[in-house]
Design a protein around this motif. Structure first.
Motif, mmCIF file in Angstrom:
data_model
loop_
_atom_site.group_PDB
_atom_site.id
_atom_site.type_symbol
_atom_site.label_atom_id
_atom_site.label_comp_id
_atom_site.label_asym_id
_atom_site.label_seq_id
_atom_site.Cartn_x
_atom_site.Cartn_y
_atom_site.Cartn_z
ATOM 1 N N GLU A 107 0.824 -1.207 0.000
ATOM 2 C CA GLU A 107 0.000 0.000 0.000
ATOM 3 C C GLU A 107 0.863 1.264 0.000
ATOM 4 O OE1 GLU A 107 -4.098 -0.884 2.287
ATOM 5 O OE2 GLU A 107 -2.317 -1.305 3.474
ATOM 6 N N GLN A 108 2.010 1.198 0.663
ATOM 7 C CA GLN A 108 2.887 2.370 0.681
ATOM 8 C C GLN A 108 3.401 2.702 -0.717
ATOM 9 O OE1 GLN A 108 5.802 2.951 3.770
ATOM 10 N NE2 GLN A 108 4.838 1.449 5.105
ATOM 11 N N ARG A 109 3.500 1.689 -1.571
ATOM 12 C CA ARG A 109 3.968 1.952 -2.933
ATOM 13 C C ARG A 109 2.916 2.672 -3.773
ATOM 14 N NH1 ARG A 109 6.925 -3.032 -2.221
ATOM 15 N NH2 ARG A 109 5.170 -4.309 -2.956
ATOM 16 N N LEU A 110 1.655 2.603 -3.351
ATOM 17 C CA LEU A 110 0.584 3.281 -4.091
ATOM 18 C C LEU A 110 0.554 4.782 -3.822
ATOM 19 C CD1 LEU A 110 -2.332 0.748 -3.468
ATOM 20 C CD2 LEU A 110 -0.941 0.975 -5.525
ATOM 21 N N CYS A 111 1.027 5.186 -2.654
ATOM 22 C CA CYS A 111 1.009 6.598 -2.275
ATOM 23 C C CYS A 111 2.165 6.838 -1.315
ATOM 24 C CB CYS A 111 -0.322 6.936 -1.603
ATOM 25 S SG CYS A 111 -0.449 8.627 -1.015
ATOM 26 N N ARG A 112 2.845 7.932 -1.458
ATOM 27 C CA ARG A 112 4.020 8.206 -0.635
ATOM 28 C C ARG A 112 3.615 8.427 0.829
ATOM 29 N NH1 ARG A 112 8.725 12.627 -2.140
ATOM 30 N NH2 ARG A 112 10.139 12.137 -0.422
ATOM 31 N N HIS A 113 4.270 7.700 1.724
ATOM 32 C CA HIS A 113 3.998 7.801 3.164
ATOM 33 C C HIS A 113 5.204 8.407 3.889
ATOM 34 C CE1 HIS A 113 0.760 5.112 2.048
ATOM 35 N NE2 HIS A 113 0.279 5.126 3.281
ATOM 36 N N HIS A 114 4.919 9.048 5.011
ATOM 37 C CA HIS A 114 5.973 9.643 5.842
ATOM 38 C C HIS A 114 5.752 9.244 7.303
ATOM 39 C CE1 HIS A 114 7.113 12.475 2.555
ATOM 40 N NE2 HIS A 114 5.809 12.472 2.313
ATOM 41 N N MET A 115 6.792 9.399 8.102
ATOM 42 C CA MET A 115 6.715 9.264 9.556
ATOM 43 C C MET A 115 6.337 7.851 10.009
ATOM 44 S SD MET A 115 7.368 12.452 10.516
ATOM 45 C CE MET A 115 6.780 12.676 12.190
ATOM 46 N N ILE A 116 6.803 6.846 9.302
ATOM 47 C CA ILE A 116 6.542 5.458 9.688
ATOM 48 C C ILE A 116 7.873 4.718 9.851
ATOM 49 C CG2 ILE A 116 5.520 3.257 8.968
ATOM 50 C CD1 ILE A 116 3.394 4.796 7.489
ATOM 51 N N SER A 117 8.035 4.006 10.977
ATOM 52 C CA SER A 117 9.193 3.120 11.217
ATOM 53 C C SER A 117 10.532 3.824 11.057
ATOM 54 C CB SER A 117 9.133 1.912 10.263
ATOM 55 O OG SER A 117 8.000 1.128 10.531
ATOM 56 N N PHE A 118 10.751 4.907 11.786
ATOM 57 C CA PHE A 118 12.041 5.581 11.692
ATOM 58 C C PHE A 118 12.690 5.854 13.053
ATOM 59 C CE2 PHE A 118 8.996 8.955 12.211
ATOM 60 C CZ PHE A 118 9.648 9.918 12.968
ATOM 61 N N VAL A 119 12.003 5.534 14.155
ATOM 62 C CA VAL A 119 12.562 5.752 15.491
ATOM 63 C C VAL A 119 12.978 4.410 16.079
ATOM 64 C CG1 VAL A 119 12.139 6.631 17.820
ATOM 65 C CG2 VAL A 119 11.123 7.791 15.846
ATOM 66 N N ASP A 120 14.173 4.356 16.656
ATOM 67 C CA ASP A 120 14.668 3.139 17.288
ATOM 68 C C ASP A 120 13.727 2.729 18.430
ATOM 69 O OD1 ASP A 120 16.283 1.613 19.422
ATOM 70 O OD2 ASP A 120 17.647 1.602 17.701
ATOM 71 N N PRO A 121 13.356 1.459 18.527
ATOM 72 C CA PRO A 121 12.400 1.035 19.560
ATOM 73 C C PRO A 121 12.895 1.214 20.985
ATOM 74 C CG PRO A 121 13.291 -0.855 18.375
ATOM 75 C CD PRO A 121 13.703 0.348 17.609
ATOM 76 N N LEU A 122 14.206 1.351 21.174
ATOM 77 C CA LEU A 122 14.730 1.546 22.531
ATOM 78 C C LEU A 122 14.686 3.013 22.974
ATOM 79 C CD1 LEU A 122 17.753 -0.929 22.576
ATOM 80 C CD2 LEU A 122 15.484 -1.199 23.608
ATOM 81 N N VAL A 123 14.314 3.917 22.075
ATOM 82 C CA VAL A 123 14.119 5.323 22.462
ATOM 83 C C VAL A 123 12.786 5.414 23.184
ATOM 84 C CG1 VAL A 123 13.704 7.652 21.612
ATOM 85 C CG2 VAL A 123 15.514 6.276 20.602
ATOM 86 N N SER A 124 12.818 5.832 24.439
ATOM 87 C CA SER A 124 11.590 5.817 25.248
ATOM 88 C C SER A 124 10.978 7.196 25.438
ATOM 89 C CB SER A 124 11.883 5.210 26.629
ATOM 90 O OG SER A 124 12.828 6.011 27.308
ATOM 91 N N ASN A 125 11.657 8.242 24.956
ATOM 92 C CA ASN A 125 11.166 9.592 25.239
ATOM 93 C C ASN A 125 10.832 10.377 23.976
ATOM 94 O OD1 ASN A 125 13.785 9.786 24.394
ATOM 95 N ND2 ASN A 125 14.429 11.252 25.947
ATOM 96 N N TYR A 126 10.421 9.662 22.932
ATOM 97 C CA TYR A 126 9.954 10.358 21.735
ATOM 98 C C TYR A 126 8.578 10.936 22.047
ATOM 99 C CZ TYR A 126 8.953 11.317 16.817
ATOM 100 O OH TYR A 126 8.662 11.933 15.628
#
Length: 401
Positions: A17-36
């Motif tokens: 689905e992401q290839r059908l339309c440009r997406h942003h802000m998905i899967s870019f923060v390390d999971p061990l960062v707890s204070n985002y």
């Protein structure tokens, strides 16, 4: 969804689905960062909207999810506590997290000393908000309440914050009949299990969580670890391989049922947020909210797709859509900061709407019923004494035993 990992649990849009339309802000923060935080989200999303989407003459579609994050893009409501905002998550030594380790009473006492107005508005047990207000004061030197007043007094501001960032915006609210929504959410959990949910949970637990659990420093209140669906399987994950297959199967089923319940509860919370924060929001700058009925998926094109396209095209062309926006329901007399103490439940309730909801709640009605039962013998004795037939009162007016 900003965190890497747990793609099934967080219900991320598929790569296809992401290839059908440009997406942003998905899967870019390390999971061990707890204070985002929502501030980090806003500081990355706003430049994307301005310099990557608008610059290409495209229209951003913000999809929720967490409505508080959507609010951060619509209105000027957040406060920067750093001199140079950055799109990168801050270091692990987050002051707000440190403050949250304090006792609730001590935390509220500190806030009362530096910002009594904000302390009066916040519930003493709401550690996150109290800690945030203290953090704002410590890192800016200005009381949180004063900064909020400055935002509200800007042109276009209102009681809940500053002006709209993007004046020509609209909100499309997809809502469904509660029974249909509940059934759909339960099926979604079953589909997640079929799609490999357990393998994803085991892998994530082994890579990021197992060591924390062993050292008794697991935190299910921050970062990706607070995601709906992960913490519900805690017992199953930590006991797998250390208990009988029958016990493991029971814990698994317990986790699945807990996931279904918390998902349905969160959906209700989201709908309540839309009503309270969008439809009942005071102030002049509130985007129109258009309701789209999604109870019957067989009618997706007629009830959702075609009306939504017409609404968006109308906004692009600068004309009124055929659809009528939902009516705003703001009550001018409502006091969001009123303080009431329920002596029955030993609770402090802030806000008229919250008080009305509390007096209708199961816990309050339970305590009310319990008190009435305790009072019934006393009322019976009083009625008997008032009859004047067999009983006489002593000189001090009390009834004889």
């Amino acid at each position: 969804q900003v965190y890497k990992g747990l793609d099934i649990i967080t219900n991320k849009v598929s790569p296809q689905e992401q290839r059908l339309c440009r997406h942003h802000m998905i899967s870019f923060v390390d999971p061990l960062v707890s204070n985002y935080t929502v501030v980090d989200f806003r500081d990355k999303a706003v430049p994307l909207i301005s310099y990557h989407i608008f610059a290409r003459d495209k229209i951003p579609i913000v999809v929720g999810g967490t409505n508080y994050y959507i609010e951060s893009l619509l209105w000027k409501v957040l406060i920067n506590t750093k001199e140079k905002p950055s799109s990168a998550p801050r270091p692990d030594s987050d002051r707000k997290v440190e403050l949250e380790q304090l006792d609730s009473a001590e935390l509220h006492r500190r806030l009362s000393q530096v910002d009594p107005e904000m302390a009066a508005k916040l519930h003493p047990h709401d550690k996150r908000k109290v800690a945030r207000s203290l953090q704002v004061f410590e890192e800016t030197g200005i009381p949180h309440s004063e900064i909020l007043h400055q935002q509200q007094e800007e042109e276009g501001g209102g009681p809940l914050g500053g002006p709209l960032k993007y004046p020509h915006s609209c909100i499309l609210w997809l809502h469904a009949d509660q029974a249909a929504l509940d059934a759909r959410l339960e099926k979604r959990v079953d589909d997640m299990v079929a799609a490999g949910l357990l393998e994803e949970l085991r892998d994530f637990h082994r890579r990021y969580n197992q060591e924390k659990v062993a050292e008794n420093r697991q935190d299910y209140q921050h970062g990706i670890f607070q995601s709906i669906g992960f913490k519900e399987f805690h017992e199953y994950l930590v006991s797998e391989g250390n208990c009988s297959p029958e016990t493991s199967a029971l814990l698994l089923e317990k986790g699945i049922q807990a996931l279904k319940q918390v998902t349905k509860r969160y959906a209700r919370k989201q709908n309540k947020w839309v009503r309270n924060r969008f439809l009942k929001r005071p102030g002049p700058n509130v985007p129109p909210v258009y309701g789209l009925e999604v109870s019957d998926l067989q009618r997706w094109e007629e009830d959702v797709l075609k009306p939504a396209l017409e609404i968006v095209e109308s906004f692009i062309q600068g004309r009124e859509p055929l659809a009528e926006p939902l009516r705003m329901e703001h009550d001018e007399k409502e006091n969001k900061r009123s303080h009431r103490v329920c002596e029955l439940c030993d609770r402090l309730i802030i806000g008229d709407r919250e008080w009305a909801a509390h007096t209708r709640s199961k816990s309050h009605l339970h305590h009310l019923k319990k008190r009435r039962k305790l009072e019934e013998p006393g009322r019976a004795r009083g009625t008997l004494g008032d009859s004047g037939d067999a009983e006489t009162s002593d000189e001090d007016g009390s009834l004889p035993l």
